[in-house]
Scaffold this motif. Sequence first.
Motif, PDB file in Angstrom:
ATOM      1  N   SER A   1     -10.688 -12.558   9.325  1.00  0.00           N
ATOM      2  CA  SER A   1     -10.627 -13.715   8.428  1.00  0.00           C
ATOM      3  C   SER A   1      -9.430 -14.596   8.754  1.00  0.00           C
ATOM      4  N   LYS A   2      -9.400 -15.730   8.102  1.00  0.00           N
ATOM      5  CA  LYS A   2      -8.287 -16.668   8.271  1.00  0.00           C
ATOM      6  C   LYS A   2      -7.463 -16.781   6.997  1.00  0.00           C
ATOM      7  N   PHE A   3      -7.595 -15.785   6.129  1.00  0.00           N
ATOM      8  CA  PHE A   3      -6.845 -15.811   4.886  1.00  0.00           C
ATOM      9  C   PHE A   3      -5.392 -15.478   5.160  1.00  0.00           C
ATOM     10  N   ASN A   4      -4.521 -15.968   4.301  1.00  0.00           N
ATOM     11  CA  ASN A   4      -3.090 -15.739   4.437  1.00  0.00           C
ATOM     12  C   ASN A   4      -2.731 -14.424   3.739  1.00  0.00           C
ATOM     13  N   ILE A   5      -2.797 -13.331   4.501  1.00  0.00           N
ATOM     14  CA  ILE A   5      -2.577 -11.993   3.956  1.00  0.00           C
ATOM     15  C   ILE A   5      -1.403 -11.341   4.677  1.00  0.00           C
ATOM     16  N   LYS A   6      -0.434 -10.889   3.891  1.00  0.00           N
ATOM     17  CA  LYS A   6       0.671 -10.088   4.416  1.00  0.00           C
ATOM     18  C   LYS A   6       0.459  -8.663   3.913  1.00  0.00           C
ATOM     19  N   TYR A   7       0.413  -7.717   4.831  1.00  0.00           N
ATOM     20  CA  TYR A   7       0.194  -6.317   4.467  1.00  0.00           C
ATOM     21  C   TYR A   7       1.464  -5.519   4.729  1.00  0.00           C
ATOM     22  N   ILE A   8       1.856  -4.703   3.741  1.00  0.00           N
ATOM     23  CA  ILE A   8       3.054  -3.859   3.880  1.00  0.00           C
ATOM     24  C   ILE A   8       2.677  -2.438   3.480  1.00  0.00           C
ATOM     25  N   LYS A   9       2.904  -1.500   4.387  1.00  0.00           N
ATOM     26  CA  LYS A   9       2.630  -0.079   4.115  1.00  0.00           C
ATOM     27  C   LYS A   9       3.916   0.576   3.629  1.00  0.00           C
ATOM     28  N   TYR A  10       3.803   1.324   2.545  1.00  0.00           N
ATOM     29  CA  TYR A  10       4.928   2.056   1.964  1.00  0.00           C
ATOM     30  C   TYR A  10       4.632   3.549   2.007  1.00  0.00           C
ATOM     31  N   GLU A  11       5.671   4.331   1.854  1.00  0.00           N
ATOM     32  CA  GLU A  11       5.487   5.776   1.673  1.00  0.00           C
ATOM     33  C   GLU A  11       4.736   5.988   0.369  1.00  0.00           C
ATOM     34  N   ASN A  12       4.020   7.092   0.278  1.00  0.00           N
ATOM     35  CA  ASN A  12       3.308   7.409  -0.948  1.00  0.00           C
ATOM     36  C   ASN A  12       4.292   7.510  -2.103  1.00  0.00           C
TER      37      ASN A  12
ATOM     38  N   ASP B   1       0.823  -1.201   0.000  1.00  0.00           N
ATOM     39  CA  ASP B   1       0.000   0.000   0.000  1.00  0.00           C
ATOM     40  C   ASP B   1       0.859   1.254   0.000  1.00  0.00           C
ATOM     41  N   GLY B   2       0.761   2.022  -1.087  1.00  0.00           N
ATOM     42  CA  GLY B   2       1.457   3.303  -1.189  1.00  0.00           C
ATOM     43  C   GLY B   2       0.489   4.474  -1.161  1.00  0.00           C
ATOM     44  N   SER B   3      -0.691   4.261  -0.608  1.00  0.00           N
ATOM     45  CA  SER B   3      -1.722   5.308  -0.565  1.00  0.00           C
ATOM     46  C   SER B   3      -1.322   6.450   0.359  1.00  0.00           C
ATOM     47  N   LYS B   4      -1.864   7.628   0.066  1.00  0.00           N
ATOM     48  CA  LYS B   4      -1.615   8.803   0.910  1.00  0.00           C
ATOM     49  C   LYS B   4      -2.350   8.693   2.242  1.00  0.00           C
ATOM     50  N   THR B   5      -3.556   8.127   2.228  1.00  0.00           N
ATOM     51  CA  THR B   5      -4.351   8.034   3.446  1.00  0.00           C
ATOM     52  C   THR B   5      -4.179   6.653   4.081  1.00  0.00           C
ATOM     53  N   ARG B   6      -4.806   6.456   5.212  1.00  0.00           N
ATOM     54  CA  ARG B   6      -4.774   5.171   5.922  1.00  0.00           C
ATOM     55  C   ARG B   6      -6.044   4.359   5.684  1.00  0.00           C
TER      56      ARG B   6
END
Length: 112
Positions: A56-67, A38-43
């Motif tokens: 959920s029980k899905f296998n999700i890895k989330y990574i926040k990046y700078e815009n 995620d490189g979005s400006k907002t959260r």
Amino acid sequence: MDGKNLLTIILPLLGKEEYTKIWLDHNLYADFKYIIIDGSKTRMNENFVKDKIKKSKFNIKYIKYENEKNVSDWVKKMATAASKSDTKYTMTVDNDDFINVIGIKKCIEKLE
């Protein structure tokens, strides 16, 4: 072959929060792993994804990046995400796409 644990789907985000919420509600499957970058400006996208991970029980890895400021930033983000995939196959989608599970499983079957 069902394709389970053979595919990681990378979803890059940059705004379009209204699409992200719909995407998360209709495109998560236990057979696949997900890396959401995620490189979005907002959260807003971050909140949607983290809420989905909690519920959920899905296998999700989330990574926040700078815009992202330019194409180079986007390429680095995509390369980093691809390097984190630990499955045999990796594909990317956008948050305005819908995943064709049957088609993907047929592709994996042919590749295998």
